[in-house]
Design a protein around this motif. Structure first.
Motif, short mmCIF file in Angstrom:
data_model
loop_
_atom_site.label_atom_id
_atom_site.label_comp_id
_atom_site.label_asym_id
_atom_site.label_seq_id
_atom_site.Cartn_x
_atom_site.Cartn_y
_atom_site.Cartn_z
N ALA A 149 77.47 -65.42 71.69
CA ALA A 149 78.00 -66.69 71.19
C ALA A 149 78.92 -67.38 72.20
N PHE A 150 79.09 -66.79 73.36
CA PHE A 150 79.90 -67.42 74.41
C PHE A 150 79.07 -67.73 75.66
N ALA A 151 77.75 -67.57 75.55
CA ALA A 151 76.84 -67.84 76.67
C ALA A 151 75.83 -68.90 76.23
N HIS A 152 75.22 -69.55 77.24
CA HIS A 152 74.26 -70.62 76.95
C HIS A 152 73.11 -70.60 77.94
N ASP A 153 72.08 -71.36 77.62
CA ASP A 153 70.91 -71.50 78.48
C ASP A 153 71.35 -72.00 79.86
N LEU A 154 70.94 -71.30 80.91
CA LEU A 154 71.37 -71.62 82.27
C LEU A 154 70.45 -72.60 82.99
N THR A 155 69.39 -73.05 82.33
CA THR A 155 68.44 -73.95 83.00
C THR A 155 68.87 -75.41 82.92
N GLY A 156 69.93 -75.70 82.18
CA GLY A 156 70.42 -77.07 82.08
C GLY A 156 71.77 -77.09 81.39
N ILE A 157 72.32 -78.28 81.20
CA ILE A 157 73.64 -78.38 80.59
C ILE A 157 73.61 -78.94 79.17
N LEU A 158 72.45 -79.38 78.71
CA LEU A 158 72.39 -80.01 77.39
C LEU A 158 72.75 -79.03 76.28
N HIS A 159 72.34 -77.77 76.41
CA HIS A 159 72.61 -76.77 75.39
C HIS A 159 74.12 -76.61 75.18
N ILE A 160 74.83 -76.33 76.25
CA ILE A 160 76.28 -76.13 76.12
C ILE A 160 77.00 -77.44 75.83
N LEU A 161 76.53 -78.55 76.39
CA LEU A 161 77.18 -79.84 76.17
C LEU A 161 77.14 -80.23 74.70
N PHE A 162 75.98 -80.11 74.08
CA PHE A 162 75.85 -80.46 72.67
C PHE A 162 76.71 -79.55 71.80
N ALA A 185 93.70 -72.98 69.59
CA ALA A 185 92.45 -72.22 69.63
C ALA A 185 91.24 -73.04 70.05
N LEU A 186 91.15 -74.29 69.58
CA LEU A 186 89.95 -75.08 69.85
C LEU A 186 89.70 -75.30 71.34
N PRO A 187 90.66 -75.84 72.10
CA PRO A 187 90.43 -75.99 73.54
C PRO A 187 90.19 -74.65 74.24
N GLN A 188 90.86 -73.60 73.77
CA GLN A 188 90.70 -72.29 74.41
C GLN A 188 89.29 -71.74 74.22
N ILE A 189 88.73 -71.89 73.01
CA ILE A 189 87.35 -71.43 72.78
C ILE A 189 86.38 -72.22 73.65
N ILE A 190 86.58 -73.51 73.76
CA ILE A 190 85.70 -74.34 74.59
C ILE A 190 85.81 -73.94 76.05
N ILE A 191 87.02 -73.69 76.52
CA ILE A 191 87.23 -73.29 77.92
C ILE A 191 86.56 -71.95 78.20
N ILE A 192 86.64 -71.01 77.26
CA ILE A 192 85.97 -69.72 77.44
C ILE A 192 84.46 -69.92 77.59
N ASN A 193 83.88 -70.75 76.72
CA ASN A 193 82.44 -71.01 76.79
C ASN A 193 82.04 -71.63 78.13
N ILE A 194 82.81 -72.62 78.57
CA ILE A 194 82.49 -73.29 79.83
C ILE A 194 82.66 -72.32 81.01
N SER A 195 83.69 -71.51 80.97
CA SER A 195 83.93 -70.55 82.05
C SER A 195 82.81 -69.53 82.15
N VAL A 196 82.39 -69.00 81.00
CA VAL A 196 81.28 -68.04 81.00
C VAL A 196 80.02 -68.69 81.53
N PHE A 197 79.76 -69.93 81.11
CA PHE A 197 78.57 -70.64 81.57
C PHE A 197 78.58 -70.79 83.10
N ILE A 198 79.71 -71.20 83.66
CA ILE A 198 79.81 -71.41 85.10
C ILE A 198 79.62 -70.10 85.86
#
Length: 307
Positions: free
Chosen positions: A76-89, A18-31
């Motif tokens: 909860a699966f989306a992040h600020d699109l103006t930079g990467i610090l939000h999703i990275l942290f 589950a852990l890698p899958q949740i992270i991959i979903i977040n990154i995919s949505v962000f991209i």
């Protein structure tokens, strides 16, 4: 770093991952949302890209929220699109603390905490911005995105479960995770009247549910059991269950029974009796074939071959 990369290799192929899958979903949505936002602005079709982004943004006004209630979870699966610090942290903290949750109480509990943290953060955010005058006066913004509430739930849950577990932080050294979680809570409390008040309020909601979830789990109650049930239901709609025919015959004599037992012993497998088979079939009905252990699958296979 090698452990991190190993966790993400073939993440979707491995069960209980589950852990890698949740992270991959977040990154995919962000991209995807970042690409849509970029081309929407370049092509002058902001309205289309903004509409899609809105489906992942929980608004502060309750009337607007009612027009897209799914944002109580999708934010909860989306992040600020103006930079990467939000999703990275968020993803780094999720990985560090999520590994503890998975190791000590399992993958499903991690999913439960993520979903409950998101829901709790979103609900408290909505309540505050629609019930408290101070926040109502400051509710003229587009809405909130971010996994932070869910991440806070996991962080505080890990600190509640293993308060004296130690992380070795760069430039600081060993620190018990209960102090890390406490630091996060204090920062969010102080920020609840700042420029990101909504986000910090959601953090506190997630932190609270993380603490309560572990306390209830320790007393024997899993507040997230319904999440697993919903997941299994939807999974059953897309995963075809194997058709297994199980037959039994009565042995004609004691000698034939001994012969059958000897043959079974020579192959190294024990053929389950009817009660075991019934229990296994019930488990398939409730949780799906993939929920069976290797031993249960072998027993079912042996029983289906018996003639």
């Amino acid at each position: 770093m090698d452990n991190l990369m190993d966790d993400f290799k073939n993440a979707w192929k491995r069960p209980n991952n589950a852990l890698p899958q949740i992270i991959i979903i977040n990154i995919s949505v962000f991209i995807v949302l970042a690409v849509l936002n970029f081309f929407g602005k370049i092509a002058g079709i902001d309205s289309v890209s903004n509409f899609i982004i809105d489906q992942f943004t929980i608004p502060s006004a309750f009337a607007t929220f009612l027009t897209r209630p799914w944002t109580l979870l999708t934010y909860a699966f989306a992040h600020d699109l103006t930079g990467i610090l939000h999703i990275l942290f968020n993803m780094l903290v999720l990985y560090w603390f999520g590994r503890l949750i998975v190791e000590y109480i399992g993958n499903q509990k991690l999913i439960n905490l993520y979903v409950l943290g998101a829901l709790a953060g979103g609900l408290i955010y909505l309540m505050v911005y629609n019930l408290i005058p101070y926040y109502i006066e400051r509710s003229n913004f587009n809405g909130m995105v971010g996994a932070s509430a869910a991440v806070y739930a996991i962080t505080v849950a890990a600190a509640t479960l293993l308060p004296n577990y130690t992380f070795h932080l760069m430039f600081i050294g060993p620190v018990k995770i209960k102090y890390i979680a406490g630091f996060y809570i204090v920062i969010s409390f102080l920020g609840a009247v700042g420029s990101n008040a909504g986000g910090n309020i959601a953090h506190l909601g997630g932190a609270l549910i993380g603490f309560l979830y572990i306390k209830q789990l320790q007393s024997g109650t899993d507040w997230g059991i319904w999440i697993g049930s919903i997941m299994r239901f939807f999974k059953s709609l897309f995963v075809r269950q194997p058709k297994i025919k199980v037959t039994h015959k009565k042995t004609k004599s004691q000698s034939s029974s001994r012969s059958s037992s000897s043959a079974t012993s020579s192959t190294g497998h024990n053929i389950a009796d009817q009660a075991e088979i019934d229990a296994i079939l019930d488990k398939i009905s409730q949780s799906g074939y993939e929920s069976l252990s290797k031993e249960e699958k072998q027993k079912l296979f042996n029983a289906s071959k018996k003639s």
